[in-house]
Design a protein around this motif. Structure first.
Motif, PDB file in Angstrom:
ATOM      1  N   GLY A 151      -6.206   4.684   5.596  1.00 49.73           N
ATOM      2  CA  GLY A 151      -6.346   3.324   5.092  1.00 49.73           C
ATOM      3  C   GLY A 151      -5.916   2.348   6.166  1.00 49.73           C
ATOM      4  N   LYS A 152      -4.608   2.242   6.373  1.00 47.81           N
ATOM      5  CA  LYS A 152      -4.088   1.326   7.376  1.00 47.81           C
ATOM      6  C   LYS A 152      -4.321   1.889   8.786  1.00 47.81           C
ATOM      7  CE  LYS A 152       0.199  -1.048   8.597  1.00 47.81           C
ATOM      8  NZ  LYS A 152       0.239  -0.629  10.007  1.00 47.81           N
ATOM      9  N   GLY A 153      -4.533   1.015   9.733  1.00 47.87           N
ATOM     10  CA  GLY A 153      -4.708   1.456  11.109  1.00 47.87           C
ATOM     11  C   GLY A 153      -3.352   1.620  11.803  1.00 47.87           C
ATOM     12  N   GLY A 154      -3.337   2.406  12.849  1.00 49.45           N
ATOM     13  CA  GLY A 154      -2.138   2.508  13.662  1.00 49.45           C
ATOM     14  C   GLY A 154      -1.017   3.359  13.094  1.00 49.45           C
ATOM     15  N   ALA A 199       1.832   0.688   4.872  1.00 49.28           N
ATOM     16  CA  ALA A 199       1.133   1.953   5.093  1.00 49.28           C
ATOM     17  C   ALA A 199       1.013   2.742   3.780  1.00 49.28           C
ATOM     18  CB  ALA A 199       1.857   2.782   6.143  1.00 49.28           C
ATOM     19  N   VAL A 200       2.072   2.742   2.991  1.00 49.23           N
ATOM     20  CA  VAL A 200       2.047   3.496   1.726  1.00 49.23           C
ATOM     21  C   VAL A 200       1.078   2.842   0.746  1.00 49.23           C
ATOM     22  CG1 VAL A 200       3.398   4.313  -0.235  1.00 49.23           C
ATOM     23  CG2 VAL A 200       4.400   4.330   2.040  1.00 49.23           C
ATOM     24  N   ARG A 201       1.080   1.517   0.730  1.00 47.61           N
ATOM     25  CA  ARG A 201       0.181   0.826  -0.176  1.00 47.61           C
ATOM     26  C   ARG A 201      -1.276   1.136   0.157  1.00 47.61           C
ATOM     27  NH1 ARG A 201      -0.652  -5.662  -0.894  1.00 47.61           N
ATOM     28  NH2 ARG A 201      -1.486  -5.570  -2.987  1.00 47.61           N
ATOM     29  N   ASP A 202      -1.608   1.072   1.449  1.00 45.31           N
ATOM     30  CA  ASP A 202      -2.986   1.344   1.846  1.00 45.31           C
ATOM     31  C   ASP A 202      -3.352   2.804   1.598  1.00 45.31           C
ATOM     32  OD1 ASP A 202      -2.974  -1.247   2.543  1.00 45.31           O
ATOM     33  OD2 ASP A 202      -3.234  -0.967   4.691  1.00 45.31           O
ATOM     34  N   ALA A 203      -2.390   3.695   1.819  1.00 44.21           N
ATOM     35  CA  ALA A 203      -2.631   5.112   1.538  1.00 44.21           C
ATOM     36  C   ALA A 203      -2.970   5.302   0.064  1.00 44.21           C
ATOM     37  CB  ALA A 203      -1.414   5.948   1.910  1.00 44.21           C
ATOM     38  N   ASP A 204      -2.301   4.540  -0.788  1.00 44.76           N
ATOM     39  CA  ASP A 204      -2.557   4.650  -2.223  1.00 44.76           C
ATOM     40  C   ASP A 204      -3.995   4.260  -2.582  1.00 44.76           C
ATOM     41  OD1 ASP A 204      -1.070   5.070  -4.895  1.00 44.76           O
ATOM     42  OD2 ASP A 204      -2.215   3.225  -5.231  1.00 44.76           O
ATOM     43  N   ARG A 205      -4.506   3.235  -1.905  1.00 43.97           N
ATOM     44  CA  ARG A 205      -5.898   2.835  -2.120  1.00 43.97           C
ATOM     45  C   ARG A 205      -6.847   3.970  -1.728  1.00 43.97           C
ATOM     46  NH1 ARG A 205      -7.647  -2.418  -1.512  1.00 43.97           N
ATOM     47  NH2 ARG A 205      -9.685  -1.526  -1.955  1.00 43.97           N
TER      48      ARG A 205
END
Lengths: 110, 271
Positions: free
Chosen positions: B13-16, B151-157
């Motif tokens: 999800g999130k980059g980097g 990062a965790v939020r985007d991973a959840d998506r």
């Protein structure tokens, strides 16, 4: 509460930031996960009508008591329909009973 | 399509957060253990896997050329000189941004599965087309995240989307773990992240300056001889991925200064 939290509290200091992070994350995720804006309003109404139409072919439903809703728990979203039955179509009067209809829609979430 | 090939999506999800670094290191580690491994750079807009592997000067063709029948698959595969079991295939060229469709990615992964035991697909950041294309090519997924909010939020998506596909299993790797910050409760703990995302944990990777140095050199840590915290973790993840029964590295054992021990004592639940 951990030993550290207790000491911090006694000294009037801020708690460790991991706790704050966890709480903020849980809140924002709770919001993200139920963001099914496409389903909550119009589509849910339409779906409710169609489900009722089908069920009404076979049994007479107490329309006043009907409840159809989406419930989210642990990443699974379930469609829960509570359709109290008045009588069967053949005319035989039944005791009012609940039909619980759980359809596990495999995650409608985005 | 070979039934034994495992095609694994590496996404975040999130980059980097470390997708590409994980892909490069896992690729080398798996190849080194004897499994023929292909790493597919699905991030063709901003491809970097070639740099991390030190193969940037050897790319001539891409998967796109294979599909267009400009070349054979063998010609497009870039074999790693030091690790002959590993080959890199860039999906496309940064200049052609929107030709690729999920079917194309599927075709590429089918071609690769005829030749390799493992296919690791380095997924672009985001949850848009690039991600969905890469997703179409895979059967398993590894979600990479860092112990931090965004990062965790985007991973959840991403996990939400993966759950609507038939990808299975979906496993979690927590990257850039700092044991002493976790000990002093200034970083989300492994348990916190795992509980929030409710995925089985494949492994963790410790924060390590050596990662930057190895990127500078174009030699993934798992290819080098030295010992480093991150290398140990990558090898652990690779072993667990190939089904070996080894324990996950515990950050608590990686920070044994007196201060960290004291900090952990302070985490004792009092009520």
């Amino acid at each position: 509460m951990t030993l550290r939290d207790l000491i911090n509290k006694l000294l009037g200091r801020e708690t460790a930031s991991a706790n704050t992070a966890r709480e903020r994350l849980q809140l924002v995720l709770a919001h993200d996960r139920v963001d099914m804006s496409s389903l909550t309003t119009d589509l849910l109404d339409k779906m409710r009508k169609e489900i009722l139409d089908v069920v009404a072919k076979y049994v007479e439903i107490d329309f006043e008591e009907v409840a159809v809703s989406l419930e989210t728990e642990d990443r699974m979203t379930a469609l829960v329909a509570n359709l109290p039955i008045k009588r069967t179509i053949s005319g035989e009067i039944q005791f009012k009973k609940d039909v619980k209809n759980d359809k596990n829609d495999k995650d409608i979430k985005k | 399509m070979s039934e034994n090939t495992r095609t694994i999506l590496i996404c975040s999800g999130k980059g980097g957060v470390g997708k590409t670094t994980l892909t490069a290191n896992l690729g080398i580690a798996l190849a080194n253990s004897g499994a023929t491994t292909a790493v597919l750079d699905a991030d063709f807009g901003l491809r970097n896997l070639d740099l991390l592997l030190g193969l940037e000067n050897r790319i001539i063709y891409t998967a796109q050329d294979v599909l267009d029948k400009n070349c054979r698959l063998e010609q497009a595969l870039v074999r790693h000189k030091k690790e002959p079991n590993l080959a890199l295939l860039p999906a496309g060229d940064p200049r052609m941004l929107d030709w690729m469709k999920p079917e194309d990615m599927k075709k590429i992964s089918e071609l690769l599965s005829e030749k390799f035991d493992f296919v690791l697909v380095d997924c672009p950041a985001g949850v848009e087309d690039g991600f969905k294309n890469a997703l179409a090519a895979c059967q398993e997924a590894i979600v990479v995240t860092n112990p931090e909010l965004s990062a965790v939020r985007d991973a959840d998506r991403v996990i939400g989307i993966l759950n609507t596909s038939d990808i299975e299993p979906i496993q979690l790797v927590i990257n850039r773990v700092r044991p002493n910050m976790m000990a002093s409760q200034e970083m989300l703990s492994i348990e916190d992240v795992q509980e929030i995302l409710s995925l089985p944990l494949l492994g963790i990777v410790l924060e390590d300056e050596q990662v930057i140095i190895s990127t500078n050199r174009g030699e993934p840590l798992t290819l080098t001889d030295g010992r480093s915290p991150a290398k140990k973790c990558y090898l652990n993840v690779s072993q667990r991925l190939s089904g070996k029964d080894v324990a996950i590295i515990d950050p608590k054992n990686e920070s044994n200064s007196l201060k960290d021990k004291f900090m952990r004592l302070m985490q004792t639940k009092v009520f």
